[in-house]
Motif scaffolding. Structure first.
Motif, mmCIF file in Angstrom:
data_model
loop_
_atom_site.group_PDB
_atom_site.id
_atom_site.type_symbol
_atom_site.label_atom_id
_atom_site.label_comp_id
_atom_site.label_asym_id
_atom_site.label_seq_id
_atom_site.Cartn_x
_atom_site.Cartn_y
_atom_site.Cartn_z
ATOM 1 N N LYS A 127 7.019 -12.847 0.006
ATOM 2 C CA LYS A 127 6.408 -12.823 -1.331
ATOM 3 C C LYS A 127 6.619 -11.505 -2.057
ATOM 4 O O LYS A 127 6.001 -11.264 -3.094
ATOM 5 N N GLY A 128 7.459 -10.628 -1.494
ATOM 6 C CA GLY A 128 7.670 -9.331 -2.134
ATOM 7 C C GLY A 128 6.404 -8.511 -2.119
ATOM 8 O O GLY A 128 5.680 -8.451 -1.130
ATOM 9 N N THR A 129 6.093 -7.883 -3.250
ATOM 10 C CA THR A 129 4.885 -7.054 -3.336
ATOM 11 C C THR A 129 3.621 -7.890 -3.389
ATOM 12 O O THR A 129 2.518 -7.365 -3.274
ATOM 13 N N GLY A 130 3.766 -9.225 -3.550
ATOM 14 C CA GLY A 130 2.588 -10.095 -3.642
ATOM 15 C C GLY A 130 1.994 -10.456 -2.302
ATOM 16 O O GLY A 130 0.935 -11.074 -2.243
ATOM 17 N N GLN A 145 -6.359 -5.712 -10.826
ATOM 18 C CA GLN A 145 -5.766 -6.619 -9.839
ATOM 19 C C GLN A 145 -5.180 -5.849 -8.663
ATOM 20 O O GLN A 145 -5.290 -6.265 -7.507
ATOM 21 N N SER A 146 -4.560 -4.705 -8.985
ATOM 22 C CA SER A 146 -3.979 -3.888 -7.916
ATOM 23 C C SER A 146 -5.054 -3.340 -6.994
ATOM 24 O O SER A 146 -4.885 -3.304 -5.762
ATOM 25 N N PHE A 147 -6.172 -2.899 -7.569
ATOM 26 C CA PHE A 147 -7.284 -2.415 -6.748
ATOM 27 C C PHE A 147 -7.812 -3.530 -5.844
ATOM 28 O O PHE A 147 -8.148 -3.299 -4.674
ATOM 29 N N THR A 148 -7.890 -4.743 -6.385
ATOM 30 C CA THR A 148 -8.364 -5.885 -5.589
ATOM 31 C C THR A 148 -7.419 -6.172 -4.433
ATOM 32 O O THR A 148 -7.848 -6.419 -3.297
ATOM 33 N N ARG A 149 -6.109 -6.118 -4.722
ATOM 34 C CA ARG A 149 -5.121 -6.360 -3.660
ATOM 35 C C ARG A 149 -5.192 -5.289 -2.574
ATOM 36 O O ARG A 149 -5.085 -5.582 -1.384
ATOM 37 N N ILE A 150 -5.366 -4.047 -3.009
ATOM 38 C CA ILE A 150 -5.465 -2.944 -2.035
ATOM 39 C C ILE A 150 -6.696 -3.140 -1.152
ATOM 40 O O ILE A 150 -6.646 -2.950 0.068
ATOM 41 N N ASN A 151 -7.800 -3.550 -1.752
ATOM 42 C CA ASN A 151 -9.028 -3.781 -0.992
ATOM 43 C C ASN A 151 -8.851 -4.936 -0.008
ATOM 44 O O ASN A 151 -9.253 -4.848 1.162
ATOM 45 N N ASN A 152 -8.210 -6.047 -0.466
ATOM 46 C CA ASN A 152 -7.967 -7.194 0.415
ATOM 47 C C ASN A 152 -7.033 -6.814 1.570
ATOM 48 O O ASN A 152 -7.219 -7.268 2.711
#
Length: 561
Positions: free
Chosen positions: A516-519, A386-393
Motif C-alpha cells: 500500500k506504499g505509505t498508506g 490524518q498523518s498524526f492519526t496514522r502515526i498514532n495507529n
C-alpha cells in the motif's frame, strides 16, 4: 503365521512391534478367521491362541472384530472385547500376539499427500500399483540398528559382511563430514542421494520428499538417477506406501521375489514391470520430516537387510542435519524478532510520548484554523491531522505486535463472532458502494478460540479487503466459514479487488512489508499470521492481479482444557 488369502486388500495386519521385517497380512473381503487351526484364513501357531480365536468381518464398509469365546480373549487397544468396529492404527491382541490394523490410504483425502502432483520433480503419484502384502515392514527406529551385521557361522560370509559394514561406515563418516559444510537443504539432500546410489548397487533412482511447508504439504525436494539418460523418466510412488511410511513410521522394502514361487519365471517379472523398492521415513525423534524412496529396475536384485540398515542410517543423518539447520535458522530468526520487538517497543513508546506532548498544541491550532475560510489551509490541515492519526495507529500496532499475548481459548460460536461486526462493516461499505456477503457454515461451528485476538485478526483481513476493492465500481467482499471433513475450521475473506502479484504473495506476511506504499504499516497481516500460528493453524492466500484475493485462516480442532 500363515495367510491363505490372495489378491488385493483394503486392510492389513502387521505384527507389533515390528522390530524385524514382517509381511503385512491382508484382510480378505467378507470374513477373515484367525486362530491356531489350519482351517483359519490367518493361522497363528502360538499356544496362547485358540484354534478358532476371532474373526474380522467387513460389514457396511466397516471392519468388525469378533471374539469367538477364545480361551485368552481378544483385546482391542488393551481392552478385552466381544465385538468392536476397527479403526486405522488399532492394536489387536490374540493371546500374546499383537498386530496393528492398517487400512489403505484414501486417494481423496486431504493433507500433505494430496499435494504430491504428477510430474513434480519427475515423480508421479501412482494409484496403489504396489500391493502392501508383497512388501516387508519394519519400524524406522529398529531398521538402522542392522548397520552392524550379526554374528555369522560362515567365516567367509562374516568377513565379507564385516568388510561391507566397514566400507559403509566409512561412507557414512564421509557424509557426516560433507553435511557439516553444506549451506542449503538442497545440497544436503543431494549428497545423501549420491551416497545411497554409490553404496547400494541395486539402487537405480532415489527421491527425497519433505514436509513442513507453509501449506502443510509433502513435496519432492531431491531426485537423482544413476543413469542420467533416465532423468526424463517419471518415478511412480504408491499412495498406500506414502501413507504407511509417514503415518506408521515404517520402513518398507520389497521382498526377495526369487524366493517366491509366483515370480520364479523372470518373464512374468518383466511383464509386470516390477521394481525393487526401499522406503524410509526421515525422522527426528518422534517427528516425521519426510521420506526417502529408492528403487531399482531389477526385482531379482532385491535390497538386502544391510542395504536397508544403511539407507535408514543415511536417512537418520539427513534428518538430524535438516533439523539442526532448521533449529539454527529458527534461533537466528527468534533473536532477530526479539531485537525487532525491543526496538519496536522503545520506538512506539517514544512516538506516543511525542504525540502526547504535541496533542495540546495540535488541538489549539485546530481551533484557531477552524474560523479561517482558506480552502488550501483547511486541506493541508486535514492532511496533517490524518498523518498524526496514522502515526498514532502505527505506534499502537507496533506495541500490539511486540507484546506477547497469551492464548486463552474457550468455546465460542464463530459465526456469531463474525456477525457481531456485520452492521459496522455494512454501513461503512455501503457508503463506498461495496457489497458484503456472508456465506457462513449452517453448522454454526463452536470452536476453541481466543475470541479477542480472533476478532482482531478477522477485522484486519476485512480492512485489507476493503483497501483492495475501494477503487472498483463493483467491489464485493465475501466472508465464509466451513468445517472440513478433517475437522478443521476455515475462515475466508474473499474480494474481487486489485489482487496481489506472485512475487508479493511470497512476502505478504513478512513484517513491515506492504503493497500500500505509505498508506500501510506492514504490520496487519504479520499480526494475523502471528495469531494464527500461535493457535496452531495456518493462513494461506490465493490471488490473481486484477481478479481478487482469498485469505483463509485454518484452525485445527482443539480439546477444551
Amino acid at each position: 503365521m500363515r495367510n491363505s488369502s490372495a489378491g488385493s486388500s483394503e486392510a492389513y495386519l502387521i505384527p507389533y512391534p515390528a522390530e524385524s521385517f514382517s509381511k503385512p497380512v491382508p484382510i480378505i473381503m467378507g470374513q477373515t478367521s484367525i486362530g491356531r487351526d489350519v482351517s483359519n484364513t490367518i493361522q497363528i501357531l502360538q499356544g496362547s491362541v485358540s484354534p478358532r480365536h476371532a474373526t474380522i468381518t467387513l460389514v457396511d464398509d466397516r471392519y468388525v472384530l469378533t471374539d469367538l469365546d477364545s480361551r485368552n480373549g481378544t483385546y482391542l487397544n488393551e481392552e478385552k472385547i466381544q465385538t468392536a468396529a476397527l479403526k486405522h492404527h488399532d492394536k489387536i491382541s490374540f493371546g500374546d500376539r499383537t498386530f496393528l490394523f492398517l487400512m489403505k490410504a484414501d486417494p481423496l483425502s486431504d493433507g500433505w499427500l494430496s499435494a504430491l502432483f504428477a510430474g513434480a520433480g519427475g515423480v508421479d503419484m501412482a494409484e496403489d500399483s504396489v500391493e502392501p502384502s508383497e512388501l516387508l515392514a519394519q519400524t524406522a527406529a529398529s531398521a538402522a540398528m542392522g548397520i552392524f551385521p550379526p554374528d555369522m557361522a560362515d567365516v567367509q560370509a562374516e568377513a565379507e559382511g564385516a568388510a561391507l559394514a566397514h566400507q559403509r561406515l566409512s561412507l557414512l563418516y564421509q557424509l557426516s563430514e560433507k553435511l557439516r559444510s553444506a549451506q542449503a537443504a538442497e545440497e544436503i539432500l543431494d549428497k545423501g542421494l549420491e551416497l545411497i546410489l554409490k553404496a547400494i548397487p541395486a539402487a537405480e533412482r532415489g527421491v527425497i520428499m519433505l514436509g513442513g511447508h507453509d501449506d502443510g504439504t509433502l513435496k519432492v525436494s531431491a531426485v537423482k538417477n544413476r543413469d542420467h539418460q533416465d532423468a526424463s523418466r517419471s518415478i511412480p510412488i504408491s499412495r498406500t506406501i506414502l501413507d504407511w511410511v509417514l503415518t506408521e513410521r515404517m520402513v518398507l522394502v520389497s521382498q526377495n521375489l526369487t524366493e517366491d514361487a509366483r515370480f520364479q519365471d523372470s518373464e512374468s517379472i518383466r511383464v509386470h514391470n516390477l521394481n525393487a523398492i526401499l522406503v524410509v521415513p526421515l525422522m527426528k525423534g518422534e517427528k516425521v520430516l519426510g521420506m526417502l524412496y529408492v528403487d531399482g529396475r531389477n526385482i531379482l536384485e532385491a535390497f538386502t537387510q544391510p542395504d536397508v540398515a544403511f539407507a535408514a542410517a543415511v536417512a537418520n543423518e539427513l534428518a538430524l542435519c535438516m533439523e539442526n539447520m532448521h533449529l539454527q535458522k529458527e534461533l537466528i530468526q527468534n533473536e532477530r524478532m526479539a531485537a525487532i520487538g525491543l526496538m519496536m517497543t522503545n520506538l512506539a513508546h517514544n512516538i506516543k510520548n511525542l504525540l502526547t506532548l504535541n496533542q495540546n498544541a495540535l488541538d489549539l491550532l485546530g481551533l484557531q484554523l477552524r474560523d479561517l475560510e482558506d480552502q488550501r489551509i483547511q486541506k493541508s490541515w486535514r492532511y496533517i491531522t490524518q498523518s498524526f492519526t496514522r502515526i498514532n495507529n502505527l505506534a499502537v500496532n507496533m506495541l500490539a505486535y511486540a507484546r506477547e499475548h497469551e492464548m486463552t481459548p474457550h468455546p465460542a460460536l464463530i459465526n456469531q463472532l463474525i456477525v457481531s461486526h456485520r452492521e459496522a462493516f455494512e454501513q461503512s461499505l455501503a457508503n463506498k458502494g461495496i457489497v458484503l456477503e456472508m456465506r457462513l457454515s449452517p453448522d454454526n461451528p463452536r470452536w476453541m478460540m481466543d475470541t479477542s485476538q480472533f476478532q482482531r485478526a478477522f477485522i484486519n483481513l476485512v480492512v485489507n479487503a476493503i483497501d483492495a476493492v475501494k477503487d472498483r465500481p463493483d467491489g464485493k467482499i465475501i466472508v465464509a466459514t466451513r468445517v472440513t471433513d478433517q475437522r478443521q475450521l476455515e475462515v475466508s475473506v474473499i474480494d474481487n479487488g486489485c489482487g496481489i502479484s506472485p512475487e508479493n504473495q511470497a512476502r505478504i506476511f513478512e513484517l513491515f512489508f506492504s503493497t500500500k506504499g505509505t498508506g500501510g504499516s506492514g504490520l496487519g497481516l504479520s499480526m494475523v499470521k502471528k495469531f494464527v500460528d500461535k493457535m496452531g493453524g495456518t493462513i494461506t492466500v490465493t490471488s490473481a492481479v486484477d481478479e481478487g484475493s482469498t485469505f483463509t485462516m485454518t484452525f485445527p480442532e482443539r480439546t477444551p482444557v
